[in-house]
Design a protein around this motif. Structure first.
Motif, PDB file in Angstrom:
ATOM      1  N   THR A 250     -67.121  22.369  47.428  1.00 22.50           N
ATOM      2  CA  THR A 250     -67.116  21.520  46.239  1.00 22.50           C
ATOM      3  C   THR A 250     -67.261  20.071  46.689  1.00 22.50           C
ATOM      4  O   THR A 250     -66.801  19.710  47.776  1.00 22.50           O
ATOM      5  CB  THR A 250     -65.820  21.722  45.423  1.00 22.50           C
ATOM      6  N   PRO A 251     -67.908  19.217  45.881  1.00 23.86           N
ATOM      7  CA  PRO A 251     -68.136  17.836  46.307  1.00 23.86           C
ATOM      8  C   PRO A 251     -66.920  16.939  46.083  1.00 23.86           C
ATOM      9  O   PRO A 251     -65.992  17.280  45.347  1.00 23.86           O
ATOM     10  CB  PRO A 251     -69.298  17.398  45.414  1.00 23.86           C
ATOM     11  N   GLY A 252     -66.938  15.801  46.736  1.00 24.11           N
ATOM     12  CA  GLY A 252     -65.875  14.814  46.574  1.00 24.11           C
ATOM     13  C   GLY A 252     -66.304  13.488  47.156  1.00 24.11           C
ATOM     14  O   GLY A 252     -67.469  13.300  47.529  1.00 24.11           O
ATOM     15  N   ALA A 253     -65.363  12.547  47.238  1.00 25.12           N
ATOM     16  CA  ALA A 253     -65.657  11.223  47.778  1.00 25.12           C
ATOM     17  C   ALA A 253     -64.416  10.656  48.444  1.00 25.12           C
ATOM     18  O   ALA A 253     -63.280  10.966  48.044  1.00 25.12           O
ATOM     19  CB  ALA A 253     -66.144  10.281  46.681  1.00 25.12           C
ATOM     20  N   VAL A 254     -64.626   9.830  49.458  1.00 28.01           N
ATOM     21  CA  VAL A 254     -63.514   9.149  50.119  1.00 28.01           C
ATOM     22  C   VAL A 254     -62.978   8.072  49.179  1.00 28.01           C
ATOM     23  O   VAL A 254     -63.738   7.251  48.662  1.00 28.01           O
ATOM     24  CB  VAL A 254     -63.974   8.505  51.443  1.00 28.01           C
ATOM     25  N   THR A 255     -61.683   8.087  48.918  1.00 25.18           N
ATOM     26  CA  THR A 255     -61.080   7.112  48.003  1.00 25.18           C
ATOM     27  C   THR A 255     -60.107   6.167  48.699  1.00 25.18           C
ATOM     28  O   THR A 255     -59.688   5.172  48.109  1.00 25.18           O
ATOM     29  CB  THR A 255     -60.347   7.830  46.860  1.00 25.18           C
ATOM     30  N   SER A 256     -59.738   6.464  49.936  1.00 22.22           N
ATOM     31  CA  SER A 256     -58.817   5.580  50.651  1.00 22.22           C
ATOM     32  C   SER A 256     -58.963   5.790  52.150  1.00 22.22           C
ATOM     33  O   SER A 256     -59.066   6.932  52.604  1.00 22.22           O
ATOM     34  CB  SER A 256     -57.369   5.850  50.221  1.00 22.22           C
ATOM     35  N   VAL A 257     -59.006   4.687  52.894  1.00 23.91           N
ATOM     36  CA  VAL A 257     -59.042   4.744  54.361  1.00 23.91           C
ATOM     37  C   VAL A 257     -57.881   3.904  54.878  1.00 23.91           C
ATOM     38  O   VAL A 257     -57.805   2.702  54.612  1.00 23.91           O
ATOM     39  CB  VAL A 257     -60.370   4.211  54.923  1.00 23.91           C
ATOM     40  N   GLY A 258     -56.954   4.546  55.579  1.00 24.43           N
ATOM     41  CA  GLY A 258     -55.764   3.855  56.057  1.00 24.43           C
ATOM     42  C   GLY A 258     -56.077   2.749  57.049  1.00 24.43           C
ATOM     43  O   GLY A 258     -57.083   2.792  57.767  1.00 24.43           O
TER      44      GLY A 258
ATOM     45  N   VAL B 288     -56.851   9.312  55.753  1.00 23.17           N
ATOM     46  CA  VAL B 288     -57.997   9.165  54.863  1.00 23.17           C
ATOM     47  C   VAL B 288     -57.809  10.121  53.690  1.00 23.17           C
ATOM     48  O   VAL B 288     -57.509  11.305  53.896  1.00 23.17           O
ATOM     49  CB  VAL B 288     -59.324   9.476  55.588  1.00 23.17           C
ATOM     50  N   LEU B 289     -57.954   9.599  52.478  1.00 26.56           N
ATOM     51  CA  LEU B 289     -57.789  10.432  51.282  1.00 26.56           C
ATOM     52  C   LEU B 289     -59.145  10.691  50.636  1.00 26.56           C
ATOM     53  O   LEU B 289     -59.978   9.783  50.517  1.00 26.56           O
ATOM     54  CB  LEU B 289     -56.861   9.745  50.272  1.00 26.56           C
ATOM     55  N   VAL B 290     -59.338  11.924  50.224  1.00 29.32           N
ATOM     56  CA  VAL B 290     -60.578  12.361  49.576  1.00 29.32           C
ATOM     57  C   VAL B 290     -60.228  12.929  48.206  1.00 29.32           C
ATOM     58  O   VAL B 290     -59.313  13.750  48.081  1.00 29.32           O
ATOM     59  CB  VAL B 290     -61.293  13.428  50.428  1.00 29.32           C
ATOM     60  N   THR B 291     -60.954  12.491  47.179  1.00 28.69           N
ATOM     61  CA  THR B 291     -60.736  13.005  45.825  1.00 28.69           C
ATOM     62  C   THR B 291     -61.872  13.944  45.440  1.00 28.69           C
ATOM     63  O   THR B 291     -63.042  13.546  45.484  1.00 28.69           O
ATOM     64  CB  THR B 291     -60.665  11.856  44.813  1.00 28.69           C
ATOM     65  N   PRO B 292     -61.573  15.193  45.092  1.00 31.04           N
ATOM     66  CA  PRO B 292     -62.626  16.121  44.670  1.00 31.04           C
ATOM     67  C   PRO B 292     -63.282  15.653  43.370  1.00 31.04           C
ATOM     68  O   PRO B 292     -62.604  15.161  42.463  1.00 31.04           O
ATOM     69  CB  PRO B 292     -61.874  17.441  44.456  1.00 31.04           C
ATOM     70  N   SER B 293     -64.586  15.819  43.270  1.00 29.87           N
ATOM     71  CA  SER B 293     -65.315  15.459  42.044  1.00 29.87           C
ATOM     72  C   SER B 293     -65.066  16.465  40.935  1.00 29.87           C
ATOM     73  O   SER B 293     -65.146  16.131  39.751  1.00 29.87           O
ATOM     74  CB  SER B 293     -66.820  15.372  42.334  1.00 29.87           C
ATOM     75  N   GLU B 294     -64.786  17.702  41.312  1.00 32.41           N
ATOM     76  CA  GLU B 294     -64.527  18.770  40.343  1.00 32.41           C
ATOM     77  C   GLU B 294     -63.170  19.392  40.673  1.00 32.41           C
ATOM     78  O   GLU B 294     -63.093  20.441  41.325  1.00 32.41           O
ATOM     79  CB  GLU B 294     -65.635  19.813  40.406  1.00 32.41           C
ATOM     80  N   PRO B 295     -62.076  18.746  40.249  1.00 30.30           N
ATOM     81  CA  PRO B 295     -60.731  19.219  40.626  1.00 30.30           C
ATOM     82  C   PRO B 295     -60.467  20.680  40.288  1.00 30.30           C
ATOM     83  O   PRO B 295     -59.796  21.388  41.061  1.00 30.30           O
ATOM     84  CB  PRO B 295     -59.809  18.289  39.827  1.00 30.30           C
ATOM     85  N   ALA B 296     -60.980  21.142  39.160  1.00 30.46           N
ATOM     86  CA  ALA B 296     -60.722  22.526  38.755  1.00 30.46           C
ATOM     87  C   ALA B 296     -61.286  23.523  39.761  1.00 30.46           C
ATOM     88  O   ALA B 296     -60.756  24.632  39.908  1.00 30.46           O
ATOM     89  CB  ALA B 296     -61.307  22.786  37.369  1.00 30.46           C
TER      90      ALA B 296
END
Length: 378
Positions: A260-268, A286-294
């Motif tokens: 599933t796709p996502g994007a980097v949302t935070s880099v420590g 490093v935090l990644v947020t999925p584009s399609e959480p479900a």
């Protein structure tokens, strides 16, 4: 098609953590020999008169692929943990016996009952300031402001400004509506034992530190909660921090084999030492947020792999990686098949390797989109 050269050199370089487009000069020596399965191809002074015809044909089974104009991306793969964003402790201010508790995994929305002490509900409200005092008419402060914001969000306030930090008559009336809805005495005052503020508007219970019937630990941590937002946490070697940026596209490989796709949302920005001091094993979060959480399901603390797009090049010529011929002395070439069936070897400079697509960026004199190049038969 990678063919070992007669002399040393020419092997594909090891993949880089973050590939950069190389320079376009000095990639092929003036005289090079390429070994094919059935004979030898000699490339003589490729910069003088352009590519030359091959001296023999390969006896190995081959096929053809097209030179294309496309977009390629370089990626790095990191191990990560899939879970839920945020996390905070719920401090209890109610004295008595615990009479109702949520279970791990339960989700409680703002305005809902998080737990009960002596049968009285403790309400979940959103806010970053803990409830450290009872709130009543005429008071002001950031804790009052978040109460006003919560009452507005819940639809109990008519004409109340959610940004106001003053406990007004409108706050009083809205609070009595909330108290009535959850089963509390309608006093219009928010007592310490009636609510808890947490930073999220919808809390997922991650840990329960008490059992029903036990004494409520006044001032103690009764529960731990997180948000319901899905997140992947990576521990990336600190040396790679500069190669990852907020907004970088990623592909998350889930435990069930799906992606599933996502994007980097935070880099420590702060490194954490993982081994002995000075070992070089420091990592950043490093935090990644999925584009399609479900699509990520409901698993918590699940191991995943994240492929991060660290560089992209657009509108470049590309060929399959296995079309490359290693040239003696270093460098690469491709074997082009003309429309009349003639074969010729074209020295090329390689750019970005797209491992996912199995293609590589190439440039070379006489190379154009739409040409056929020789590849090993599939």
């Amino acid at each position: 098609m990678t063919v070992a050269p007669e002399t040393t050199g020419g092997a594909r370089p090891a993949s880089r953590e973050k590939r950069r487009r190389p320079g376009r000069t000095g990639a092929v020596v003036a005289v090079a020999v390429v070994l094919l399965a059935g004979g030898v191809i000699v490339v003589t002074d490729p910069f003088a008169a352009g590519p030359v015809a091959s001296s023999s044909q390969s006896a190995a089974a081959t096929g053809l692929a097209k030179v294309t104009t496309t977009t390629l991306s370089a990626r790095s793969v990191e191990n990560g943990t899939l879970g839920f964003a945020g996390g905070c402790q719920v401090v209890n201010n109610a004295g008595g016996r615990v009479t109702a508790l949520p279970a791990v995994g339960d989700v409680v929305a703002q305005g809902g009952t998080l737990y009960k002490v002596d049968g009285k509900p403790v309400v979940l409200l959103q806010g970053g300031v803990p409830l450290y005092r009872a709130l009543s008419w005429g008071m002001s402060g950031p804790d009052v402001q978040q109460l006003n914001a919560a009452l507005v969000a819940l639809g109990y306030a008519s004409g109340l400004d959610s940004a106001s930090d003053f406990f007004s008559g409108r706050t009083y009336r809205a609070l009595t509506k909330l108290q009535k809805a959850v089963g509390l005495t309608e006093t219009g005052q928010l007592a310490l034992d009636q609510a808890v503020f947490v930073p999220v508007g919808e809390a997922r219970v991650t840990k329960v530190n008490a059992v029903t019937g036990s004494a409520a630990p006044n001032g103690g941590t009764l529960l731990e909660v997180s948000s319901t937002q899905r997140v992947v946490t990576l521990a990336v070697n600190a040396r790679r921090q500069s190669s990852i940026e907020v907004g970088d596209r990623v592909t998350i490989s889930l435990p069930d084999g799906k992606t599933t796709p996502g994007a980097v949302t935070s880099v420590g920005k702060v490194a954490t030492e993982q081994g002995d001091e000075g070992s070089g094993d420091a990592t950043v979060e490093v935090l990644v947020t999925p584009s399609e959480p479900a699509a990520t399901g409901r698993l918590d603390k699940a191991p995943v792999q994240v492929s991060i797009v660290s560089e992209t090049v657009a509108d470049v010529l590309a060929v399959p990686v296995n079309a490359l011929l290693a040239v003696a002395g270093g460098g690469y070439a491709v074997e082009v098949v003309e429309k009349d069936g003639q074969h010729r070897v074209v020295p090329v400079t390689t750019g970005l390797f797209d491992d996912d697509e199995g293609e590589v960026e190439v440039s070379g004199r006489g190379l154009a989109a739409g040409q056929d190049v020789v590849v090993p038969a599939s």
